[in-house]
Scaffold this motif. Sequence first.
Motif, PDB file in Angstrom:
ATOM      1  N   ASN A 144       0.837  -1.190   0.000  1.00 49.61           N
ATOM      2  CA  ASN A 144       0.000   0.000   0.000  1.00 49.61           C
ATOM      3  C   ASN A 144       0.876   1.246   0.000  1.00 49.61           C
ATOM      4  OD1 ASN A 144      -2.261  -1.700   0.163  1.00 49.61           O
ATOM      5  ND2 ASN A 144      -2.190  -1.705   2.399  1.00 49.61           N
ATOM      6  N   ILE A 145       0.605   2.143  -0.943  1.00 45.13           N
ATOM      7  CA  ILE A 145       1.429   3.349  -1.075  1.00 45.13           C
ATOM      8  C   ILE A 145       0.868   4.456  -0.205  1.00 45.13           C
ATOM      9  CG2 ILE A 145       2.452   5.000  -2.670  1.00 45.13           C
ATOM     10  CD1 ILE A 145       3.309   2.028  -3.053  1.00 45.13           C
ATOM     11  N   SER A 146       1.626   4.824   0.806  1.00 44.34           N
ATOM     12  CA  SER A 146       1.268   5.937   1.676  1.00 44.34           C
ATOM     13  C   SER A 146       2.066   7.163   1.236  1.00 44.34           C
ATOM     14  CB  SER A 146       1.524   5.577   3.144  1.00 44.34           C
ATOM     15  OG  SER A 146       1.180   6.649   3.985  1.00 44.34           O
ATOM     16  N   SER A 147       2.731   7.825   2.145  1.00 48.95           N
ATOM     17  CA  SER A 147       3.462   9.056   1.843  1.00 48.95           C
ATOM     18  C   SER A 147       4.190   9.493   3.107  1.00 48.95           C
ATOM     19  CB  SER A 147       2.464  10.141   1.415  1.00 48.95           C
ATOM     20  OG  SER A 147       3.056  11.423   1.419  1.00 48.95           O
ATOM     21  N   VAL A 185       3.931  -1.158   3.685  1.00 51.82           N
ATOM     22  CA  VAL A 185       3.595   0.239   3.409  1.00 51.82           C
ATOM     23  C   VAL A 185       4.834   0.921   2.845  1.00 51.82           C
ATOM     24  CG1 VAL A 185       2.835   2.448   4.370  1.00 51.82           C
ATOM     25  CG2 VAL A 185       1.902   0.317   5.271  1.00 51.82           C
ATOM     26  N   ILE A 186       4.695   1.542   1.684  1.00 54.71           N
ATOM     27  CA  ILE A 186       5.773   2.342   1.103  1.00 54.71           C
ATOM     28  C   ILE A 186       5.382   3.811   1.235  1.00 54.71           C
ATOM     29  CG2 ILE A 186       7.147   2.841  -0.946  1.00 54.71           C
ATOM     30  CD1 ILE A 186       7.536  -0.012  -0.136  1.00 54.71           C
ATOM     31  N   SER A 187       6.246   4.605   1.855  1.00 56.99           N
ATOM     32  CA  SER A 187       5.959   6.025   2.071  1.00 56.99           C
ATOM     33  C   SER A 187       6.956   6.879   1.296  1.00 56.99           C
ATOM     34  CB  SER A 187       6.029   6.358   3.567  1.00 56.99           C
ATOM     35  OG  SER A 187       5.012   5.687   4.278  1.00 56.99           O
ATOM     36  N   ILE A 240       8.691   1.016   4.377  1.00 56.60           N
ATOM     37  CA  ILE A 240       9.878   1.674   3.825  1.00 56.60           C
ATOM     38  C   ILE A 240       9.524   3.138   3.567  1.00 56.60           C
ATOM     39  CG2 ILE A 240      11.580   1.741   1.968  1.00 56.60           C
ATOM     40  CD1 ILE A 240      10.978  -1.152   1.355  1.00 56.60           C
ATOM     41  N   ILE A 241      10.366   4.035   4.050  1.00 53.44           N
ATOM     42  CA  ILE A 241      10.254   5.470   3.729  1.00 53.44           C
ATOM     43  C   ILE A 241      11.372   5.807   2.767  1.00 53.44           C
ATOM     44  CG2 ILE A 241      10.266   7.823   4.602  1.00 53.44           C
ATOM     45  CD1 ILE A 241       9.345   6.747   7.293  1.00 53.44           C
TER      46      ILE A 241
END
Length: 249
Positions: A144-147, A185-187, A240-241
């Motif tokens: 899921n692409i967050s930010s 989650v990728i931010s 991952i950020i």
Amino acid sequence: MTTHENDAHKQKVVLITGASSGIGEATARLLAGKGLQVVLGARRTDRLETLVSEIRAEGGSAEYRALDVTSLEDMQAFVGFAKEKFDRIDVMVNNAGVMPLSKLDALKIDEWNRMIDVNIRGVLHGIAAGLPLMQQQGSGHFINISSIGGHTVSPTAAVYCATKFAVGAISEGLRQEVSDIRVTVISPGVTVSELADSISDSEARFVMQDFRKVAIPADAIARAIAFAIEQPNDVDVSEIIVRPTASPY
């Protein structure tokens, strides 16, 4: 990774929403180039058709279908399309997102609702459509692409950040509830994309133009997604950020 694991990795079927540009497009190209089978969804099917043609011309495996992530029925049909083509799904990349920033007192309520519909409901619809099949298979992976907006709030971005905080909460809840499915989650920090094109507020658009001067290429996020996918099945990269080295945010 053993030879057997590597072969299984290359056979994975990866669904990507918002695949017509930006992070979605870059991810499709990178994963297809690594031998994975990608199924692409977005509203702009002309772009998807071109992208799939280019991937296939380079020897990759790609399919596409029109997709509006705000519609559960559309998302279910997208997953059904992938299952019909490949008989399984291994990874769902919930990437589609919008970012029409403005201060709250601008009262751009239609834009608030659009962010809620795409950024939150779109992810929930991806989970609702993909989870039953993954549970039936006994394996699967949601990315899921967050930010960075899912970690901190800034002026003009209150609603956008709220939607991205929600992506993190939903993902963590899913991770805790399912033991045989990976959740990542990728931010991304500021990244080259069309997200800023949806900003109608002139003040927010001006601020974002300056903010985006250090933007990193979408391929940087695609590599993070690939890294999470490539881990052995007993390893779940939870978050991952990825941000520009020069960015203070």
